[in-house]
Design a protein around this motif. Structure first.
Motif, PDB file in Angstrom:
ATOM      1  N   TRP A  44      27.676  38.123  45.045  1.00  0.00           N
ATOM      2  CA  TRP A  44      27.433  37.651  43.679  1.00  0.00           C
ATOM      3  C   TRP A  44      27.169  36.145  43.633  1.00  0.00           C
ATOM      4  CZ3 TRP A  44      30.953  34.184  41.461  1.00  0.00           C
ATOM      5  CH2 TRP A  44      32.166  34.023  42.148  1.00  0.00           C
ATOM      6  N   ARG A  69      38.528  33.465  43.577  1.00  0.00           N
ATOM      7  CA  ARG A  69      38.101  33.627  44.967  1.00  0.00           C
ATOM      8  C   ARG A  69      38.716  32.572  45.878  1.00  0.00           C
ATOM      9  NH1 ARG A  69      33.834  35.717  48.097  1.00  0.00           N
ATOM     10  NH2 ARG A  69      33.096  34.313  49.743  1.00  0.00           N
ATOM     11  N   TRP A 208      36.148  49.295  46.510  1.00  0.00           N
ATOM     12  CA  TRP A 208      35.860  47.862  46.497  1.00  0.00           C
ATOM     13  C   TRP A 208      37.197  47.125  46.425  1.00  0.00           C
ATOM     14  CZ3 TRP A 208      32.248  51.011  44.122  1.00  0.00           C
ATOM     15  CH2 TRP A 208      30.892  50.693  44.290  1.00  0.00           C
ATOM     16  N   GLY A 212      35.970  41.282  46.279  1.00  0.00           N
ATOM     17  CA  GLY A 212      34.561  41.550  46.499  1.00  0.00           C
ATOM     18  C   GLY A 212      34.183  42.387  47.692  1.00  0.00           C
ATOM     19  N   SER A 249      27.806  43.821  42.997  1.00  0.00           N
ATOM     20  CA  SER A 249      28.689  42.686  43.236  1.00  0.00           C
ATOM     21  C   SER A 249      28.887  41.870  41.964  1.00  0.00           C
ATOM     22  CB  SER A 249      28.106  41.803  44.349  1.00  0.00           C
ATOM     23  OG  SER A 249      28.980  40.761  44.700  1.00  0.00           O
ATOM     24  N   ALA A 253      32.377  41.221  39.799  1.00  0.00           N
ATOM     25  CA  ALA A 253      32.831  39.876  39.443  1.00  0.00           C
ATOM     26  C   ALA A 253      33.021  39.742  37.935  1.00  0.00           C
ATOM     27  CB  ALA A 253      31.838  38.834  39.954  1.00  0.00           C
TER      28      ALA A 253
END
Length: 276
Positions: A44, A69, A208, A212, A249, A253
């Motif tokens: 992403w 992240r 998933w 990510g 992706s 997110a």
């Protein structure tokens, strides 16, 4: 427009990883570093924004996702979760897993619907959330059921998202890349794998991670779907695959960001840059 903010966050995150409060000795930090190195965990971040292709992230969603992240504080202070009234930490570990208010379901459904849309474009004759697949039960093991998909047998694709930083998994995730994905895959197989096999259905969980990463079965099924779509549309297979990787992706997110943005702990002030 948020490149400078992202650089600042990246620097702050790296300081925390190697010198700061969290350090590499911290189990959570090691689990996070392991997870962001999994296949497609950063897809992403490499997307050119396109509303037409569904490849766009709002500024607040982007900055929040980068903070999560990097393992830097999403919130200025801990407090009470406004969705479930439990304690909510500053890093968003509680918020990303909170099941109240429907955002977790919405995240799941956005991934399911994107996969189903591909089956429609590829003319695969798929059904969504099919009922009565397993006798004497209300279980719905197929988010998407594709006829004759695996060796001529119907295949049930089942979407699931797991948080590798949750208390019961974080040590395993720190010690082995993809450990949480394996837990999610095996759990799904235990729940429905044998029952589907008895009915002649191939059961394919597609896990998933919230950070990510994709399970190998997820990668395999997405590549196969993109290939089928490319055959129908005339698009280059590599392009179709890349676009589908990126779209899924981005959806993950955005789903994560919805959980985080809607759960500022009570009595804590927002610390989100780039809010529209």
């Amino acid at each position: 427009p948020h490149f400078s903010e992202t650089l600042d966050l990246t620097f702050y995150g790296l300081v925390n990883m190697f010198e700061g409060d969290f350090g590499l000795g911290n189990v959570r930090e090691r689990a996070s570093l392991t997870s962001v190195g999994l296949p497609h965990a950063g897809d992403w971040l490499n997307v050119l924004p396109s509303h037409t292709l569904g490849l766009h992230i709002r500024p607040a969603e982007f900055v929040t996702s980068v903070k999560y992240r990097l393992g830097v504080p999403v919130y200025t202070e801990a407090g009470q979760c406004p969705a479930c009234n439990h304690h909510s930490d500053i890093l968003g570990d509680h918020a990303i897993s909170c099941g109240n208010m429907g955002e977790r379901i919405a995240r799941h459904d956005s991934l399911r619907d994107a996969l189903f849309a591909v089956t429609q474009t590829a003319c695969l004759g798929a059904t969504r959330e099919g009922r009565a697949l397993l006798p004497d039960t209300q279980a719905r093991p197929a988010d998407v059921l594709i006829p004759h998909w695996t060796g001529g047998r119907d295949t049930a694709l089942d979407v699931t998202v797991i948080n590798p930083l949750q208390t019961e998994l974080v040590r395993r995730a720190a010690n082995k890349a993809g450990a949480a994905l394996e837990v999610a895959f095996n759990r799904k197989m235990t729940q429905a794998g044998e029952a589907c096999r008895r009915e002649g259905i191939v059961f394919a969980p597609m896990p998933w991670e919230t950070l990510g990463g994709w399970h190998e079965e997820t990668v395999e099924q997405v590549k196969k779907l993109a290939s089928a779509q490319a055959r129908q549309t005339g698009e280059e297979q590599s392009e179709a695959t890349r676009h589908l990787y990126q779209k899924l992706s981005v959806l993950l997110a955005r789903g994560n960001a919805a959980l985080l943005l809607n759960r500022f702990p009570n009595f804590a002030s927002p610390d989100i840059d780039g809010v529209e």
